[in-house]
Design an enzyme around this catalytic site. Structure first.
Site, mmCIF file in Angstrom:
data_model
loop_
_atom_site.group_PDB
_atom_site.id
_atom_site.type_symbol
_atom_site.label_atom_id
_atom_site.label_comp_id
_atom_site.label_asym_id
_atom_site.label_seq_id
_atom_site.Cartn_x
_atom_site.Cartn_y
_atom_site.Cartn_z
ATOM 1 N N ARG A 87 -9.719 -36.300 62.522
ATOM 2 C CA ARG A 87 -9.695 -35.473 61.425
ATOM 3 C C ARG A 87 -11.208 -35.909 60.927
ATOM 4 O O ARG A 87 -11.419 -37.107 60.941
ATOM 5 C CB ARG A 87 -8.893 -35.456 60.379
ATOM 6 C CG ARG A 87 -7.477 -34.685 60.921
ATOM 7 C CD ARG A 87 -6.468 -34.815 59.525
ATOM 8 N NE ARG A 87 -5.765 -35.997 59.728
ATOM 9 C CZ ARG A 87 -6.079 -36.883 58.701
ATOM 10 N NH1 ARG A 87 -7.026 -36.778 57.930
ATOM 11 N NH2 ARG A 87 -5.332 -38.196 58.967
ATOM 12 N N TYR A 215 -10.291 -30.244 67.585
ATOM 13 C CA TYR A 215 -9.214 -31.222 67.766
ATOM 14 C C TYR A 215 -8.054 -31.116 66.642
ATOM 15 O O TYR A 215 -8.419 -30.870 65.540
ATOM 16 C CB TYR A 215 -9.917 -32.736 67.391
ATOM 17 C CG TYR A 215 -9.018 -33.721 67.316
ATOM 18 C CD1 TYR A 215 -8.367 -34.374 68.238
ATOM 19 C CD2 TYR A 215 -8.872 -34.082 66.119
ATOM 20 C CE1 TYR A 215 -7.205 -35.212 68.068
ATOM 21 C CE2 TYR A 215 -7.557 -34.948 65.552
ATOM 22 C CZ TYR A 215 -6.972 -35.514 66.791
ATOM 23 O OH TYR A 215 -5.793 -36.608 66.312
ATOM 24 N N LYS A 224 -2.028 -29.581 59.388
ATOM 25 C CA LYS A 224 -2.541 -30.223 58.152
ATOM 26 C C LYS A 224 -2.916 -29.184 57.141
ATOM 27 O O LYS A 224 -2.706 -29.137 55.679
ATOM 28 C CB LYS A 224 -3.471 -31.124 58.459
ATOM 29 C CG LYS A 224 -2.848 -32.225 59.266
ATOM 30 C CD LYS A 224 -1.671 -33.236 58.591
ATOM 31 C CE LYS A 224 -0.944 -33.890 59.673
ATOM 32 N NZ LYS A 224 -1.200 -35.288 59.492
ATOM 33 N N HIS A 244 3.672 -35.213 53.309
ATOM 34 C CA HIS A 244 3.233 -35.699 54.476
ATOM 35 C C HIS A 244 4.381 -36.721 54.959
ATOM 36 O O HIS A 244 4.191 -37.930 54.875
ATOM 37 C CB HIS A 244 2.043 -36.566 54.337
ATOM 38 C CG HIS A 244 1.236 -36.858 55.652
ATOM 39 N ND1 HIS A 244 0.452 -37.790 55.917
ATOM 40 C CD2 HIS A 244 1.465 -36.462 57.006
ATOM 41 C CE1 HIS A 244 -0.045 -38.001 56.965
ATOM 42 N NE2 HIS A 244 0.598 -37.226 57.731
ATOM 43 N N SER A 266 -1.284 -41.329 58.312
ATOM 44 C CA SER A 266 -1.454 -40.922 59.795
ATOM 45 C C SER A 266 -1.550 -42.328 60.554
ATOM 46 O O SER A 266 -2.277 -43.356 59.907
ATOM 47 C CB SER A 266 -2.566 -40.263 59.956
ATOM 48 O OG SER A 266 -2.705 -39.180 59.358
ATOM 49 N N CYS A 268 0.440 -44.761 61.007
ATOM 50 C CA CYS A 268 1.256 -45.642 60.574
ATOM 51 C C CYS A 268 2.632 -45.928 61.094
ATOM 52 O O CYS A 268 3.716 -46.440 60.157
ATOM 53 C CB CYS A 268 1.202 -45.613 58.942
ATOM 54 S SG CYS A 268 -0.444 -46.112 58.562
ATOM 55 N N ASP A 295 6.314 -35.708 60.758
ATOM 56 C CA ASP A 295 5.126 -35.650 59.996
ATOM 57 C C ASP A 295 5.091 -34.955 58.847
ATOM 58 O O ASP A 295 4.437 -35.379 58.046
ATOM 59 C CB ASP A 295 4.091 -34.962 61.044
ATOM 60 C CG ASP A 295 2.596 -35.275 60.505
ATOM 61 O OD1 ASP A 295 2.209 -36.669 60.078
ATOM 62 O OD2 ASP A 295 1.829 -34.381 60.551
ATOM 63 N N ARG A 385 -3.483 -38.172 71.698
ATOM 64 C CA ARG A 385 -2.059 -37.800 71.272
ATOM 65 C C ARG A 385 -1.437 -37.054 72.536
ATOM 66 O O ARG A 385 -1.859 -36.607 73.379
ATOM 67 C CB ARG A 385 -2.512 -36.453 70.409
ATOM 68 C CG ARG A 385 -3.307 -36.990 69.178
ATOM 69 C CD ARG A 385 -2.509 -37.537 68.018
ATOM 70 N NE ARG A 385 -3.006 -38.304 66.797
ATOM 71 C CZ ARG A 385 -2.514 -38.125 65.602
ATOM 72 N NH1 ARG A 385 -1.340 -37.939 65.338
ATOM 73 N NH2 ARG A 385 -3.054 -38.883 64.646
HETATM 74 O O1 SAT Z 1 -4.057 -34.560 61.446
HETATM 75 S S1 SAT Z 1 -3.772 -34.484 62.572
HETATM 76 O O2 SAT Z 1 -3.013 -33.663 62.745
HETATM 77 O O3 SAT Z 1 -4.899 -34.633 63.378
HETATM 78 C C1 SAT Z 1 -2.937 -35.914 63.086
HETATM 79 C C2 SAT Z 1 -2.893 -36.840 61.804
HETATM 80 O O4 SAT Z 1 -3.754 -37.248 61.421
HETATM 81 O O5 SAT Z 1 -1.610 -37.006 61.135
HETATM 82 MN MN MN Z 2 0.329 -36.961 59.729
#
Ligand code: SAT
Ligand code: MN
Length: 601
Positions: A87, A215, A224, A244, A266, A268, A295, A385
């Site tokens: 990101r 990506y 997101k 989140h 993200s 973690c 997520d 990923r």
């Molecule tokens: O934002 S993404 O879907 O690329 C993955 C993340 O940062 O949790």
């Molecule tokens: Mn995330």
């Protein structure tokens, strides 16, 4: 009649007759086509035949590389552009009419400037390409908590990922026709030029425009962009929360299941916690963890006053490195087939490989497609990923598809903090809990471009994802504390505390169940605690540590309370809240001051 073509090379006829509620969708698709000038338009129905045709096309043009069919049936490797691997927070904007509505937590541009800048990029960008129209639903297709969107993209890789990550295709289109309302997401990979890359959100128009990246979160707009940035804005207007957070069900030996929602930044460990396998003794006693989501969590108060949550996603876009039989057997079992891997390494016999897989194999090719050379860095990109359907996860909860959602008993906030922050503490009440979330700090990870390991405030793990001013977001959180509300207890955890030798003090992974167990005992009023100015810490013996080897230093740091350290932390939290000026809710500032005062004694 909805005419949806299965032949991805031919332009498909737009669904919905004159006067149908899809007229506004058709008009938008026509408008986008006039701007972007694709060679063909394909309306995605989400069928197996469509997916097979797309995959075959991507295999032909090298977008996807087939992995070992014996060990990983129907699985693929995608290598993204080496400049497009995470990101891009510095290129992500929230475009509200008033700058203050976006807040200091977002980059802002006026909607008219934002559209102008983006439309100039989109002008003619799909010449020679097919434009895919992807109707999707975030959340179970029949849930009142779910919301729909349509992503237009020129990337078949995005289509294949959206098919896994959302409920995509004909049923979503039918719901959109019924509701007449959807989030509009326009995406093009452009030339994948970082100089011509922007991710813009227009929350007032429920619109997203993303250009120049293929990506993850930049391109799979349901994730997101929609489910957090736009949804958080929608949620505020409609009285719910878009967070989140993972959602898990913790089943005790009596067969009683409590649901926990937990926010971590993200990379973690959300996926690992959501799929946790209890330590042996617990397993023998009948403890189980069920995965609802890893997520994102959408929650709203039910008629009984409790918060009910759904996972808006249908799949996992998980971090590959570190995923092993030891760290996350459920994730590993999930990704043995029908999986898209992005930016991992490969072995000599074409199996996916990443650092920490620990299965005795070695990589020969790195994530860029070059011969693997340890001196040149890891084989798998640190933010590589896997994309896989949640249905393939052995611990996937039966309740995950429940349109009513699951009742939440506890909310957990957690950051990556090498020092100061103990293993777990409980907030005194809702207002204190909101402050605990607002004050969250964490060290940055490879999930976003930029430096790794830098401590920053990441309130509720939403710093990159809140679609409006954090001050208003905290007010919205506080507003849930009203008559009749039966709110979850709020906790804070830190799995990442380090000792003087720089090593983690807490074993983590399955052992985290012990912490969850204490939380549920607290929810039920069955465990005691020690009161400190920062909240309730488990008293000696409250948290079951049987069989866990902890050093003296470990015990002291994981369960202790560093008075002087917290004094400094609260001064810094006060400064952070002040950055938001008078818009920051007074109740939160009062709470910070109360604690700062208690710490000064
Ligand atoms: O934002 S993404 O879907 O690329 C993955 C993340 O940062 O949790
Ligand atoms: Mn995330």
């Amino acid at each position: 009649m909805n005419a949806i073509s299965h032949d991805v090379s031919k332009p498909a006829v737009a669904p919905g007759s004159e006067g149908s509620r899809l007229a506004s969708l058709n008009a938008w698709v026509a408008e986008v086509a006039a701007l972007t000038k694709p060679d063909a338009i394909h309306w995605c129905d989400g069928s197996d035949a469509e997916n097979a045709a797309l995959i075959a096309q991507m295999q032909r043009d090298g977008t996807l590389v087939k992995l070992n069919e014996q060990t990983h049936p129907d699985s693929w490797l995608h290598r993204s552009h080496p400049d497009d691997v995470a990101r891009v927070e510095h290129l992500t904007f929230v475009c509200t009419s008033k700058q203050d509505d976006a807040g200091p937590n977002n980059h802002w541009m006026s909607p008219s400037d934002g559209h102008k800048q983006m439309d100039a990029l989109f002008d003619g960008c799909m010449k020679g390409r097919t434009m895919y129209v992807i109707p999707y639903c975030m959340g179970p297709i029949d849930s009142p908590l779910s919301r729909c969107g349509v992503e237009i993209t020129d990337s078949p890789y995005v289509v294949a990922n959206m098919r896994i990550m959302t409920r995509m295709g004909a049923p979503a289109l039918a719901r959109i026709e019924r509701e007449g309302k959807f989030v509009r997401g326009l995406h093009s990979i452009g030339e994948l030029d970082p100089e011509r890359r922007f991710i813009m959100h227009f929350p007032e128009e429920l619109t997203i425009k993303s250009f120049g990246s293929g990506y993850g979160g930049n391109a799979l707009l349901g994730k997101k962009c929609h489910a957090l940035r736009i949804a958080s804005y929608q949620a505020r207007n409609e009285g719910w929360l878009a967070e989140h957070m993972l959602i898990l069900g913790l089943e005790n030996p009596q067969g009683e299941t409590h649901y926990v929602a937990a926010a971590f930044p993200s990379a973690c460990g959300k996926t690992n916690l959501a799929m946790l396998i209890p330590p042996e003794g617990y397993r023998a006693d009948g403890w189980k963890v069920w995965t609802v989501g890893d997520d994102i969590c959408w929650m709203r108060p039910g008629t009984d006053g409790r918060l009910y949550a759904i996972n808006p996603e249908a799949g996992f876009f998980g971090v590959a490195p570190g995923t092993s039989e030891k760290s996350n057997p459920n994730a590993l079992a999930s990704i043995q087939k029908n999986t898209i891997f992005t930016n991992v390494g490969v072995t000599a016999d074409n199996q996916p490989w990443w650092e920490g897989l620990d299965n005795g194999q070695q990589p020969v090719t790195d994530w860029r497609g070059s011969a693997y050379d340890a001196a040149k860095g890891p084989a798998a990109h640190p933010n590589s990923r896997f994309t896989v359907s949640a249905k393939q996860c052995p611990s996937y909860s039966e309740q995950a598809e429940n349109p009513a959602g699951v009742p939440i008993s506890a909310i957990v906030f957690g950051g990556r903090r090498a020092s100061l922050v103990p293993l777990v503490f409980e907030a005194r009440d809702w207002t204190h809990g909101v402050l605990v979330g607002a004050a969250m700090g964490s060290e940055t990870t490879a999930a976003a471009t930029g430096a790794v390991g830098v401590m920053r405030r990441d309130p509720m793990a939403m710093k990159p994802f809140c679609g409006y001013n954090f001050a208003d977001y905290f007010s919205h959180w506080l507003s849930f504390d009203k008559d009749g509300a039966k709110l979850p207890k709020i906790f804070h955890v830190n799995w990442f505390r380090k000792g003087d030798d720089g090593k983690f003090l807490w074993p983590g992974f399955g052992e985290n169940l012990r912490v969850l167990e204490w939380m549920i005992q607290r929810v039920k009023g069955e465990a005691s605690s020690v009161e400190t100015p920062i909240g309730h810490l488990p008293a000696e013996g409250d948290l079951n540590l049987d069989g866990v080897k902890l050093s003296e230093e470990g015990r002291a740091k994981l369960f202790g309370f560093d008075h002087a350290g917290w004094q400094a932390e609260f001064a810094s939290i006060g400064e952070y809240l002040d950055e938001y000026g008078p818009r920051m809710p007074q109740a939160l500032k009062d709470e910070q001051q109360r604690i700062a005062k208690a710490l000064s004694n």
